[in-house]
Design a protein around this motif. Structure first.
Motif, PDB file in Angstrom:
ATOM      1  N   ILE A  18       0.845  -1.203   0.000  1.00  0.00           N
ATOM      2  CA  ILE A  18       0.000   0.000   0.000  1.00  0.00           C
ATOM      3  C   ILE A  18       0.878   1.249   0.000  1.00  0.00           C
ATOM      4  N   ASN A  19       1.977   1.206   0.752  1.00  0.00           N
ATOM      5  CA  ASN A  19       2.899   2.343   0.780  1.00  0.00           C
ATOM      6  C   ASN A  19       3.568   2.574  -0.565  1.00  0.00           C
ATOM      7  N   LEU A  20       3.607   1.534  -1.396  1.00  0.00           N
ATOM      8  CA  LEU A  20       4.167   1.679  -2.740  1.00  0.00           C
ATOM      9  C   LEU A  20       3.165   2.307  -3.710  1.00  0.00           C
ATOM     10  N   GLY A  21       1.924   2.516  -3.251  1.00  0.00           N
ATOM     11  CA  GLY A  21       0.945   3.207  -4.081  1.00  0.00           C
ATOM     12  C   GLY A  21      -0.203   2.360  -4.588  1.00  0.00           C
ATOM     13  N   TYR A  22      -0.218   1.067  -4.263  1.00  0.00           N
ATOM     14  CA  TYR A  22      -1.316   0.211  -4.706  1.00  0.00           C
ATOM     15  C   TYR A  22      -2.533   0.401  -3.800  1.00  0.00           C
ATOM     16  N   ARG A  23      -3.731   0.323  -4.387  1.00  0.00           N
ATOM     17  CA  ARG A  23      -4.960   0.497  -3.614  1.00  0.00           C
ATOM     18  C   ARG A  23      -5.163  -0.686  -2.668  1.00  0.00           C
ATOM     19  N   PRO A  24      -5.634  -0.439  -1.449  1.00  0.00           N
ATOM     20  CA  PRO A  24      -5.796  -1.514  -0.460  1.00  0.00           C
ATOM     21  C   PRO A  24      -6.608  -2.701  -0.970  1.00  0.00           C
ATOM     22  N   GLU A  25      -7.714  -2.422  -1.681  1.00  0.00           N
ATOM     23  CA  GLU A  25      -8.555  -3.529  -2.137  1.00  0.00           C
ATOM     24  C   GLU A  25      -7.846  -4.388  -3.186  1.00  0.00           C
ATOM     25  N   VAL A  26      -6.990  -3.741  -3.996  1.00  0.00           N
ATOM     26  CA  VAL A  26      -6.229  -4.480  -5.009  1.00  0.00           C
ATOM     27  C   VAL A  26      -5.156  -5.336  -4.333  1.00  0.00           C
ATOM     28  N   VAL A  27      -4.506  -4.760  -3.323  1.00  0.00           N
ATOM     29  CA  VAL A  27      -3.492  -5.498  -2.572  1.00  0.00           C
ATOM     30  C   VAL A  27      -4.112  -6.704  -1.874  1.00  0.00           C
ATOM     31  N   ASP A  28      -5.285  -6.507  -1.271  1.00  0.00           N
ATOM     32  CA  ASP A  28      -5.949  -7.600  -0.557  1.00  0.00           C
ATOM     33  C   ASP A  28      -6.262  -8.765  -1.491  1.00  0.00           C
TER      34      ASP A  28
END
Length: 210
Positions: free
Chosen positions: A172-182
């Motif tokens: 998430i800190n790299l810029g990816y959206r939380p829902e996409v990361v999950d």
């Protein structure tokens, strides 16, 4: 001053010991393996383990890092840590034969400080060998050389980490959206999960890049 001017037998550099021990300033940039801190208009680039990256504030905020300075003939490298204990363990790892800064950072990134110390004290070379870049012989050497040198207090006092949650924060800190990361980490979990923090991040990035 050229070497000849300092006289025969003089050290190759006019300093000894650490050049920079601690930095405090504004966090200009951060990535899982390096950060940039602005101190009075000078930007210092520091290499760091993932545990330090996860413990840093947001870009633009004030940050303080304990520093290990490595002076070489052709460069000065800075390594940053959020705690003195983490820096101490990094320096201890460097005393082991064939363990340089890159592998020391890999160990501190792949395992929490508490887990790393616990594995060394328990003689668990197999767990140490799960860290990328650490083979069986290197893991056994770590146990042999450090087993009696790491303190019991470090095992109990170190922070514990859930690798999947730490990987989520890093992505998430790299810029990816939380829902996409999950969704990406759920796929990693469905495949059996990952062995350590580095593996969670690597496998997650592989899916996010598709």
């Amino acid at each position: 001053m050229p070497p000849a001017a300092r006289g025969r037998g003089a050290p190759p550099y006019p300093w000894s010991g650490p050049v920079i021990a601690r930095l405090h300033g504004v966090l200009l940039a951060k990535q899982p393996e390096e950060v940039v801190v602005d101190c009075h208009g000078v930007g210092y680039r520091l290499l760091c383990p993932l545990s330090t990256f996860l413990g840093l504030p947001e870009v633009g905020e004030s940050a303080a890092l304990f520093v290990h300075t490595q002076v070489r003939e052709d460069a000065i490298h800075l390594y940053g840590f959020v705690t003195e204990e983490e820096r101490h363990l990094f320096r201890l790892l460097l005393t082991v034969q064939k363990i340089g800064p890159r592998l020391a950072l890999a160990l501190l990134s792949g395992l929490s400080r508490a887990a790393l110390v616990s594995a060394i004290r328990a003689g668990d070379a197999a767990r140490l060998a799960t860290v990328p870049g650490i083979g069986k012989k290197t893991a056994e050497r770590l146990v042999l050389e450090l087993r009696e040198r790491v303190g019991k207090g470090e095992v109990e006092g170190g922070p514990t980490h859930d690798s999947e949650q730490d990987a989520r924060s890093a992505l998430i800190n790299l810029g990816y959206r939380p829902e996409v990361v999950d969704r990406a980490l759920e796929k990693v979990r469905d495949k059996g999960g990952a062995t350590d923090l580095n593996a969670w991040i690597r496998d997650g990035l592989a899916l996010l890049g598709r």
